[in-house]
Design an enzyme around this catalytic site. Sequence first.
Site, PDB file in Angstrom:
ATOM      1  N   GLN A 143      -9.551 -10.363  -8.361  1.00 32.55           N
ATOM      2  CA  GLN A 143      -8.725 -11.564  -8.533  1.00 32.55           C
ATOM      3  C   GLN A 143      -8.753 -12.389  -7.244  1.00 32.55           C
ATOM      4  O   GLN A 143      -9.241 -11.943  -6.216  1.00 32.55           O
ATOM      5  CB  GLN A 143      -7.283 -11.150  -8.869  1.00 32.55           C
ATOM      6  CG  GLN A 143      -6.712 -10.113  -7.911  1.00 32.55           C
ATOM      7  CD  GLN A 143      -5.665  -9.207  -8.543  1.00 32.55           C
ATOM      8  OE1 GLN A 143      -5.115  -9.517  -9.597  1.00 32.55           O
ATOM      9  NE2 GLN A 143      -5.378  -8.084  -7.896  1.00 32.55           N
ATOM     10  N   GLU A 146      -2.974   1.428  -7.111  1.00 36.25           N
ATOM     11  CA  GLU A 146      -3.177  -0.022  -7.136  1.00 36.25           C
ATOM     12  C   GLU A 146      -4.682  -0.264  -7.175  1.00 36.25           C
ATOM     13  O   GLU A 146      -5.416   0.248  -6.330  1.00 36.25           O
ATOM     14  CB  GLU A 146      -2.534  -0.631  -5.875  1.00 36.25           C
ATOM     15  CG  GLU A 146      -2.958  -2.036  -5.515  1.00 36.25           C
ATOM     16  CD  GLU A 146      -2.633  -3.084  -6.581  1.00 36.25           C
ATOM     17  OE1 GLU A 146      -1.449  -3.194  -6.956  1.00 36.25           O
ATOM     18  OE2 GLU A 146      -3.571  -3.772  -7.029  1.00 36.25           O
ATOM     19  N   ASP A 157       4.386  -1.670 -12.388  1.00 34.63           N
ATOM     20  CA  ASP A 157       4.691  -2.887 -11.616  1.00 34.63           C
ATOM     21  C   ASP A 157       3.434  -3.750 -11.650  1.00 34.63           C
ATOM     22  O   ASP A 157       2.709  -3.878 -10.670  1.00 34.63           O
ATOM     23  CB  ASP A 157       5.046  -2.449 -10.184  1.00 34.63           C
ATOM     24  CG  ASP A 157       5.473  -3.610  -9.305  1.00 34.63           C
ATOM     25  OD1 ASP A 157       5.419  -4.763  -9.765  1.00 34.63           O
ATOM     26  OD2 ASP A 157       5.836  -3.343  -8.144  1.00 34.63           O
ATOM     27  N   THR A 205       0.848  -7.141 -13.028  1.00 34.61           N
ATOM     28  CA  THR A 205       0.757  -8.577 -13.286  1.00 34.61           C
ATOM     29  C   THR A 205       0.939  -8.812 -14.785  1.00 34.61           C
ATOM     30  O   THR A 205       1.150  -7.888 -15.556  1.00 34.61           O
ATOM     31  CB  THR A 205      -0.627  -9.088 -12.854  1.00 34.61           C
ATOM     32  OG1 THR A 205      -1.619  -8.306 -13.525  1.00 34.61           O
ATOM     33  CG2 THR A 205      -0.822  -8.950 -11.355  1.00 34.61           C
TER      34      THR A 205
END
Lengths: 281, 281
Positions: B31, B106, B155, B157
Amino acid sequence: MELWYTEKHTDTVDFSIKVKKHIYSEESPFQTIDFFESEEFGTFFTLDGLMMVNEKDEFVYHDMITHVAMATNPSIKRVLVIGGGDGGTVRELTRYKHLEKIDMVEIDEMVVRACEKYLPITACKLHDPRVSLYFEDGLAFIHGKVNEYDLILVDSTDPIGPGEGLFSEAFYKDCYTALADNGILINQHESPYYPNYAREMKRSHSKIEKIFPISKVYQFHMPTYPSGHWLFGFASKTLDPIADFDPKAWEAFGLETKYYNTELHTGCFALPTFVKKLLKE
Amino acid sequence: MELWYTEKHTDTVDFSIKVKKHIYSEESPFQTIDFFESEEFGTFFTLDGLMMVNEKDEFVYHDMITHVAMATNPSIKRVLVIGGGDGGTVRELTRYKHLEKIDMVEIDEMVVRACEKYLPITACKLHDPRVSLYFEDGLAFIHGKVNEYDLILVDSTDPIGPGEGLFSEAFYKDCYTALADNGILINQHESPYYPNYAREMKRSHSKIEKIFPISKVYQFHMPTYPSGHWLFGFASKTLDPIADFDPKAWEAFGLETKYYNTELHTGCFALPTFVKKLLKE
């Protein structure tokens, strides 16, 4: 060509809505009134450039200003609305068949007439036979009145321009006197998030707390107001909005609501810690 | 010159922040990552142009993703955070001294490294000895794990780009299996207000409801997310966030919080009627 309406939520934060048509713009003796059509929010209107009411989320505000008090005391019969020129608060009140008297005092008749024309979704019940409209200054109207109302709803703009006096201590005192022994005052209480609004929230709360034995604050999600985190004040002489709340009595009215419900009634008084702290300052 | 960051909340609704400085901009394999400094929100960062975290209201999101579950089961010892690259969720978790294991998965290491540099307010506890960082796809990480966690916090997007799989039924099933018998899953649950977000809210809820015996939704005020009306999902195998909630047990931890408190714990599950209806569709 694209036409965008922008409201400055702070000097460095803008909220903008693409506008299909700017359908009305007039200077009243009190403020500038504009009506717009938009894709996301339907018709909306602004006073002095600030978003007041739109077709998409007006139900949130009007549910929350009306039903919390009506559910706390289902015996309310005489109501005064101060401000509320769009008519949405009166519309919700007229759904209670047992109400006897609904007085509405709006300083700016041009707002009411424009809403009757362009925003019938809110202005549709202003001709209910129990409703009396007074195009006067709410401050003068209430001064000197004694024990005339069971409920006063202050449906005002922000405390700048014509709405300023509706955030004053003298006004809150007059409301106290105009209310019955178990009377309730609901007032527009601004927002805790951006500093300018938080300051007015604190000022309003500290004034009301001095006058009313019971003074609480409840919150709701109002996406088109700055930060979307908006508050009403609940002040009363004797009734507590949670201890004296009887969900069954309100449910017996059989009203369908899009935002308010009896669980939310209690839930909306549970404020975030930072808001509680600000209110104590 | 003025520099403004704009996020399109819908095609016809913009939210804009005046920017003091654009301090970082990189394309990661997953991203586009940007960091900005602003007057109102302090430092904030965006992924693919969407506001993720800012210094002003990150406390709302991180309080609400963490403490509701921790207060429902104060015996939680093993936690998995999926996403949460800014570190704010881990920061709140590390405040519980009795936690034994905090795994964070992550997918995008560049987000974590940039937050360590520019957003220490959230990334400050990633070196707690109980924290293990995995820079992997959360979907792959959790697949096949059995009874390894008491709590999983998603948690993520929005369900576009790298976050998409974290809204899938297969993923929720893997979470169920990875959880202990009294395990809890909290997931990013979007918003009820704008149609694009409401659609994802409904899809997510209907999938989780099929898998977890207890599936509820709670709300909070998050001013910098579209509409400011944001939700988390609370799903669990046995524990009910209200019936099994013991306020005293949580208060005994002695944590100071800016948003969460034990009254709000119950209050945040009281949803507006229109949200309840959308969730039932």
